[in-house]
Write an enzyme that holds these catalytic residues in place. Structure first.
Site, PDB file in Angstrom:
ATOM      1  N   GLU A  96       0.811  -1.367  -0.122  1.00  0.00           N
ATOM      2  CA  GLU A  96       0.065  -0.007   0.046  1.00  0.00           C
ATOM      3  C   GLU A  96       0.928   1.276   0.105  1.00  0.00           C
ATOM      4  O   GLU A  96       1.634   1.589   0.945  1.00  0.00           O
ATOM      5  CB  GLU A  96      -1.115  -0.044   1.282  1.00  0.00           C
ATOM      6  CG  GLU A  96      -1.874  -1.078   1.247  1.00  0.00           C
ATOM      7  CD  GLU A  96      -2.886  -1.022   0.495  1.00  0.00           C
ATOM      8  OE1 GLU A  96      -3.060  -0.210  -0.631  1.00  0.00           O
ATOM      9  OE2 GLU A  96      -4.094  -1.847   0.317  1.00  0.00           O
ATOM     10  N   CYS A 138      -2.169   9.288   2.728  1.00  0.00           N
ATOM     11  CA  CYS A 138      -1.948   8.775   1.610  1.00  0.00           C
ATOM     12  C   CYS A 138      -3.094   9.214   0.514  1.00  0.00           C
ATOM     13  O   CYS A 138      -2.785   9.293  -0.725  1.00  0.00           O
ATOM     14  CB  CYS A 138      -1.949   7.252   1.528  1.00  0.00           C
ATOM     15  SG  CYS A 138      -3.212   6.576   2.271  1.00  0.00           S
TER      16      CYS A 138
HETATM   17  P1  NAD Z   1       8.519   5.006   4.296  1.00  0.00           P
HETATM   18  O1  NAD Z   1       8.289   4.097   3.143  1.00  0.00           O
HETATM   19  O2  NAD Z   1       9.499   5.832   4.560  1.00  0.00           O
HETATM   20  O3  NAD Z   1       8.266   3.845   5.455  1.00  0.00           O
HETATM   21  C1  NAD Z   1       7.561   3.167   5.832  1.00  0.00           C
HETATM   22  C2  NAD Z   1       8.103   1.880   6.747  1.00  0.00           C
HETATM   23  O4  NAD Z   1       8.789   1.066   5.911  1.00  0.00           O
HETATM   24  C3  NAD Z   1       8.756   2.266   7.929  1.00  0.00           C
HETATM   25  O5  NAD Z   1       8.314   1.265   9.077  1.00  0.00           O
HETATM   26  C4  NAD Z   1      10.119   2.096   7.491  1.00  0.00           C
HETATM   27  O6  NAD Z   1      11.039   1.932   8.905  1.00  0.00           O
HETATM   28  C5  NAD Z   1      10.051   1.208   6.642  1.00  0.00           C
HETATM   29  N1  NAD Z   1      11.404   0.887   5.835  1.00  0.00           N
HETATM   30  C6  NAD Z   1      12.055   1.856   5.265  1.00  0.00           C
HETATM   31  N2  NAD Z   1      12.975   1.603   4.599  1.00  0.00           N
HETATM   32  C7  NAD Z   1      12.704   0.260   4.381  1.00  0.00           C
HETATM   33  C8  NAD Z   1      13.332  -0.845   3.526  1.00  0.00           C
HETATM   34  N3  NAD Z   1      14.213  -0.664   2.671  1.00  0.00           N
HETATM   35  N4  NAD Z   1      12.749  -2.263   3.512  1.00  0.00           N
HETATM   36  C9  NAD Z   1      11.877  -2.485   4.350  1.00  0.00           C
HETATM   37  N5  NAD Z   1      11.138  -1.557   5.237  1.00  0.00           N
HETATM   38  C10 NAD Z   1      11.629  -0.307   4.938  1.00  0.00           C
HETATM   39  O7  NAD Z   1       7.055   5.773   4.647  1.00  0.00           O
HETATM   40  P2  NAD Z   1       6.528   6.597   5.480  1.00  0.00           P
HETATM   41  O8  NAD Z   1       7.321   8.153   5.309  1.00  0.00           O
HETATM   42  O9  NAD Z   1       6.601   6.265   7.017  1.00  0.00           O
HETATM   43  O10 NAD Z   1       5.034   6.985   5.085  1.00  0.00           O
HETATM   44  C11 NAD Z   1       4.527   7.932   4.089  1.00  0.00           C
HETATM   45  C12 NAD Z   1       4.348   7.407   2.837  1.00  0.00           C
HETATM   46  O11 NAD Z   1       3.374   6.123   3.029  1.00  0.00           O
HETATM   47  C13 NAD Z   1       3.712   8.002   1.768  1.00  0.00           C
HETATM   48  O12 NAD Z   1       4.247   7.853   0.412  1.00  0.00           O
HETATM   49  C14 NAD Z   1       2.251   7.704   1.748  1.00  0.00           C
HETATM   50  O13 NAD Z   1       1.274   7.960   0.737  1.00  0.00           O
HETATM   51  C15 NAD Z   1       2.280   6.173   1.897  1.00  0.00           C
HETATM   52  N6  NAD Z   1       0.984   5.748   2.694  1.00  0.00           N
HETATM   53  C16 NAD Z   1       0.467   4.931   1.899  1.00  0.00           C
HETATM   54  C17 NAD Z   1      -0.768   4.392   2.387  1.00  0.00           C
HETATM   55  C18 NAD Z   1      -1.739   3.382   1.439  1.00  0.00           C
HETATM   56  O14 NAD Z   1      -2.410   2.672   2.197  1.00  0.00           O
HETATM   57  N7  NAD Z   1      -1.575   3.372   0.374  1.00  0.00           N
HETATM   58  C19 NAD Z   1      -1.262   4.694   3.827  1.00  0.00           C
HETATM   59  C20 NAD Z   1      -0.463   5.688   4.656  1.00  0.00           C
HETATM   60  C21 NAD Z   1       0.640   5.863   3.943  1.00  0.00           C
END
Ligand code: NAD
Length: 480
Positions: free
Chosen positions: A246, A280
């Site tokens: 997501e 999001c």
């Molecule tokens: P992010 O991608 O920076 O981090 C999300 C999670 O992934 C965190 O727990 C982080 O520690 C982990 N992570 C980071 N690098 C990783 C890797 N290489 N491998 C595995 N895990 C890793 O996102 P964020 O800044 O926490 O959230 C914001 C983003 O999330 C925005 O782009 C937003 O649109 C998206 N989002 C999407 C939805 C949806 O349902 N589609 C919902 C909420 C947020």
């Protein structure tokens, strides 16, 4: 009840609280002050959590589904008993004001209870004296849930509830920026689940990488940015893990010429700025018909001026801070880019760098170019481009001219036109004259680079399972 200040946050592995040598601070974004320290899990911690989750899997998956459903519902009840504590904790670690904290905590409770009613029925495809063919779902095994910081509880629950109902065991990794609610939730329900069934590990991005490559984990349920989603998928490919991704979005909002500017403005405002635009599904580009552009823009400006931005702990606050410092720096870049290119601010535009906490003002940008960074990218903060349109086919093409396809909204009095336009948008959820309406029984997922797979509904539940076909030959004398 307010958030307890004396809680020592711990990882939960095999039903037990486990600390770690390394710790990391967690900040209140409204003040910039440290509010707690959390463990930073090591590869050995992950190994132990996976081992416990694998050991717990056979008995958990063999239990009648009604028992698992009852436990998931009871987890919802337990969260409700602690609702006040969680709302306060969520505000202090995430920044969101009370109304949004309430939406998230009570939404999470409802999700546990509703997902607990779901079941994937076994189908009988053939049933003759000679042969029976059945199609069933079997749980995948250990799930690694990776969660972002904008809705730390709800987006964890969207994974925990279906994983447990389907018979999987789960390890939750919250965002390093918002680990407190998820660690606490995992802790307070351990007496409801067998050891190892539901664990949580706090750690940084490295922990996410170890999870996506761990051979003992069968599936990664991930919510986060599109960029990280690509890394998750690449890493999971080595062990052919199942993934649900997501990801980010750049949701268009299309405003038709027949709207009442005064009525529509507050709705467009909240479509874009709910959760301080760290959503999001926030409307991230607003296409307003030429005929009403000036009036809608001006009403948006007037309405935005009435909205109170501040510490979510204050009762009158409607929008909180940016959740973390790196995000503040990212959002600041869009302000700088607009200024450097001479775009017009209809409202806001100046960040007060001396402010306590990580605040930026609500900002509206008046008709910037379609190719500007602000329109083409996902700022994930309260700076919104307003754009003009006058040709239906053209605005649909512009709305779809993006790698993302998470959500969209269309606003207008002519319901036929609203639906006609909405159906042509390439997005997982299209809201017509409403926004941000979700349900445990409504499928949610992104088109294009906004994701793979789905959450919620039976489609989401199915993503925690394998398909299995069982064929029984009943012809007497076949084998003996
Ligand atoms: P992010 O991608 O920076 O981090 C999300 C999670 O992934 C965190 O727990 C982080 O520690 C982990 N992570 C980071 N690098 C990783 C890797 N290489 N491998 C595995 N895990 C890793 O996102 P964020 O800044 O926490 O959230 C914001 C983003 O999330 C925005 O782009 C937003 O649109 C998206 N989002 C999407 C939805 C949806 O349902 N589609 C919902 C909420 C947020």
């Amino acid at each position: 009840m307010s958030a307890p200040t004396d809680v020592k946050y711990a990882n939960i592995i095999n039903g037990e609280r486990v600390g770690s040598d390394a710790t990391a601070p967690v900040y209140n974004p409204a003040t910039g002050q440290v509010i707690a320290d959390v463990p930073v899990a090591s590869p050995e911690d992950l190994d132990r959590a996976v081992e416990a989750a694998r050991a717990a899997f056979p008995a958990w998956s063999a239990r009648p589904i009604a028992e698992r459903q009852a436990i998931v519902s009871a987890i919802g009840d337990r969260l409700e008993e602690h609702a006040e504590e969680f709302m306060a904790l969520l505000t202090s670690e995430q920044g969101k004001p009370r109304a949004m904290a309430e939406w998230e905590v009570y939404g999470s409770i409802a999700w546990f209870r509703e997902i607990a009613k779901q079941e994937l029925p076994e189908e009988v495809l053939e049933d003759t004296p000679e042969r029976k063919v059945m199609s069933r779902h079997t749980p995948l095994g250990v799930v690694g849930a990776i969660v972002p910081w904008n809705f730390p509880i709800l987006l964890a629950v969207w994974k925990i509830a279906p994983a447990l109902v389907s018979g999987c065991t789960i390890i939750v990794k919250p965002s390093p920026f918002t680990p407190l609610c998820d660690l606490r939730l995992t802790e307070i329900v351990q007496d409801l689940v067998p050891a190892g069934v539901f664990s949580a590990l706090s750690g940084d991005d490295e922990l996410g990488k170890w999870m996506t490559s761990h051979p003992g984990i069968a599936k990664i349920a991930f919510t986060g940015s599109t960029e990280t989603g690509r890394h998750v998928m690449a890493s999971a490919a080595h062990t052919l893990k199942r993934v649900t991704l997501e990801l980010g979005g750049n949701d268009p909002a299309i405003v038709l010429p027949d709207v009442d500017p005064k009525k529509v403005a507050p709705q467009i405002f909240w479509a874009a700025f709910q959760n301080n635009a760290q959503f999001c599904n926030a409307a991230k580009r607003v296409y307003i018909h030429d005929d009403v552009y000036d009036a809608v823009r001006d009403e948006l400006v007037e309405y935005a001026k009435t909205v109170v931005v501040g510490d979510g702990a204050n009762a009158d606050t409607q929008l909180g801070p940016i959740q973390n410092k790196p995000q503040l720096e990212k959002v600041t870049e869009y302000f700088d880019d607009c200024k450097a290119n001479g775009y017009t601010f209809a409202l806001g535009g100046e960040i007060d760098n001396e402010a306590e906490g990580w605040f930026v003002p609500v900002t509206l940008v008046d008709n910037p170019p379609e190719k500007s960074r602000l329109v083409a990218e996902e700022p994930f903060g309260p700076i919104l481009p307003l754009l003009k349109w006058n040709d239906e086919a053209d605005v649909i093409a512009r709305a779809n001219d993006t790698v993302w396809g998470l959500g969209a909204t269309v606003w207008g009095d002519d319901l036929e036109a609203v639906e006609r336009i909405g159906r042509q948008i390439e997005a997982g959820t299209v809201w017509l004259n409403e926004v941000h309406q979700y349900s445990p029984h409504q499928v949610f997922g992104g088109h294009k680079q906004s994701g793979i797979g789905a959450e919620n509904s039976l489609h989401g539940l199915a993503e925690y399972t394998n398909h299995q076909t069982v064929c029984l030959n009943r012809v007497e004398g076949t084998v003996a």
